[in-house]
Design an enzyme around this catalytic site. Structure first.
Site, PDB file in Angstrom:
ATOM      1  N   THR A  14     -13.434 -31.649  -4.254  1.00  0.00           N
ATOM      2  CA  THR A  14     -13.598 -32.644  -3.024  1.00  0.00           C
ATOM      3  C   THR A  14     -14.733 -33.689  -3.558  1.00  0.00           C
ATOM      4  OG1 THR A  14     -13.055 -30.917  -1.399  1.00  0.00           O
ATOM      5  CG2 THR A  14     -14.760 -32.232  -0.810  1.00  0.00           C
ATOM      6  N   SER A  60      -9.279 -27.775  -7.115  1.00  0.00           N
ATOM      7  CA  SER A  60      -9.304 -26.509  -8.137  1.00  0.00           C
ATOM      8  C   SER A  60      -8.430 -25.416  -7.288  1.00  0.00           C
ATOM      9  CB  SER A  60     -10.631 -26.265  -8.068  1.00  0.00           C
ATOM     10  OG  SER A  60     -11.057 -25.377  -6.948  1.00  0.00           O
ATOM     11  N   THR A  93     -14.613 -26.602  -5.137  1.00  0.00           N
ATOM     12  CA  THR A  93     -15.413 -25.290  -4.454  1.00  0.00           C
ATOM     13  C   THR A  93     -14.454 -24.250  -4.655  1.00  0.00           C
ATOM     14  OG1 THR A  93     -14.917 -25.573  -2.267  1.00  0.00           O
ATOM     15  CG2 THR A  93     -17.050 -26.343  -3.024  1.00  0.00           C
ATOM     16  N   ASP A  94     -13.071 -24.503  -4.448  1.00  0.00           N
ATOM     17  CA  ASP A  94     -12.321 -23.126  -4.142  1.00  0.00           C
ATOM     18  C   ASP A  94     -11.965 -22.208  -5.352  1.00  0.00           C
ATOM     19  OD1 ASP A  94     -11.722 -24.069  -1.441  1.00  0.00           O
ATOM     20  OD2 ASP A  94      -9.889 -25.244  -1.807  1.00  0.00           O
TER      21      ASP A  94
HETATM   22  C1  SIN Z   1     -11.236 -27.786  -4.526  1.00  0.00           C
HETATM   23  O1  SIN Z   1     -11.510 -27.012  -4.541  1.00  0.00           O
HETATM   24  O2  SIN Z   1     -10.774 -28.748  -5.526  1.00  0.00           O
HETATM   25  C2  SIN Z   1     -11.044 -28.638  -3.126  1.00  0.00           C
HETATM   26  C3  SIN Z   1     -12.001 -28.233  -2.197  1.00  0.00           C
HETATM   27  C4  SIN Z   1     -13.589 -28.175  -2.634  1.00  0.00           C
HETATM   28  O3  SIN Z   1     -13.690 -28.763  -3.462  1.00  0.00           O
HETATM   29  O4  SIN Z   1     -14.164 -27.840  -1.634  1.00  0.00           O
END
Ligand code: SIN
Length: 311
Positions: A14, A60, A93-94
């Site tokens: 993100t 991710s 984050t995922d």
């Molecule tokens: C991801 O994990 O690539 C998308 C969601 C995020 O980064 O919060």
């Protein structure tokens, strides 16, 4: 560290996401902007000695073993450079906690490897990525910092304990009972506990993991009201190598699921019992028939088991 540079390895997320409208914090596509563009948009970084590399550009949720291997190799390359004090990895984050745990297990770096991220896309009215990058760079440059950590919303989490615990808030990560390693406040670190160990827990596995053509298949099965043997039986029939049971409470399992897991174990499938609880760890009673995950969450226990099987 004076005179040394920081290598920033970008993988997407993100933090590099773009939405059609500036006010949109959720309707965006992750992994769109390159790391050079993202860094250039942060005026506070002017003059900071950085070398940037775009290792990947993924959301991710789609993280793969191949990409982990590639990332570990690039980390090893940059960590070996005398003039590099530490690394920053931009990541979604995922699955950030999984990548952090994997890298700590295979690298156990004596220099800091700092994963950072964002909960809002780069195009948001108030994106959180730029401040997270600035904070991560402060940690990567800090005297005495080491090991794989995550920096998000001004908090430093160790790879072993960090877990995403919120779907929306900017401060989405927690270190649970262990608590964070510390905080980043206006570029200064306030430490609460020690850095992760500078030793790889799977040293011999690093080169194997990078060369492996077939990663062991380890799946996670969850306990819940009405759980049955069906999923375990199907996975065993498919030739699964390992199973992590995300049990209820202190790793408890529906009797049908438990029987299927014990049967799988007796057929040579490695089985580990974790808990679906967000806090705490499985405390095995004496004589437990399924080994516990030694405090690891189900997703991290899965990585530990894959690395064990890879050995
Ligand atoms: C991801 O994990 O690539 C998308 C969601 C995020 O980064 O919060």
């Amino acid at each position: 560290m004076a005179g040394k540079k920081i290598a920033v390895l970008a993988t997407g997320g993100t933090l590099a996401g773009k939405a059609a409208s500036r006010g949109d914090n959720i309707g965006y596509t992750a992994a769109q902007l390159g790391i050079e563009e993202l860094l250039a948009a942060i005026p506070a970084l002017a003059g900071t000695p950085i070398v940037a590399e775009q290792v990947a550009q993924v959301d991710s949720k789609d993280m793969s073993f191949g990409l982990w291997s590639q990332l570990a190799l690039r980390c090893a390359h940059w960590l070996a450079q005398e003039d590099v004090s530490g690394l920053v990895i931009t990541h979604g984050t995922d699955t950030l906690e999984e990548t952090a745990y994997f890298l700590q297990s295979v690298l156990g770096p004596a220099k800091p490897v700092v994963l950072t991220c964002a909960m809002r896309p780069a195009t948001a009215l108030a994106p959180d990525g730029p401040q997270n990058i600035v904070d991560a760079l402060a940690v990567a440059a800090a005297e005495g910092a080491r090991g794989v950590v995550a920096v998000c919303a001004g908090t430093i989490h160790g790879a072993h304990d960090v877990a995403k615990q919120h779907t929306y808030r900017l401060d989405a990560f927690s270190s649970g009972d262990a608590g964070p390693i510390g905080y980043v406040e206006e570029g200064r670190l306030r430490l609460l506990r020690d850095w992760p160990s500078p030793h790889a827990s799977a040293p011999a596995l690093y080169s194997k993991s990078t060369a492996a053509t077939r990663w062991p298949r380890v799946e996670i099965v969850m306990n819940y009201a009405g759980a049955s043997a069906a999923i375990v039986e199907a996975l065993v029939a498919q030739g699964v190598d390992g199973l992590v049971a995300a049990g209820t409470g202190n790793g408890t399992l529906h009797h049908e699921l438990e029987a299927a897991l014990l049967d799988a174990q007796s057929r040579g499938v490695k089985v580990v019992r974790a808990t679906r609880c967000v806090q705490g760890r499985v405390l095995s009673p004496a004589g437990a028939r399924l080994p516990d995950s030694d405090g690891l969450s189900p997703v991290k226990a899965r990585i530990a088991l894959m690395l064990e099987l890879l050995a």
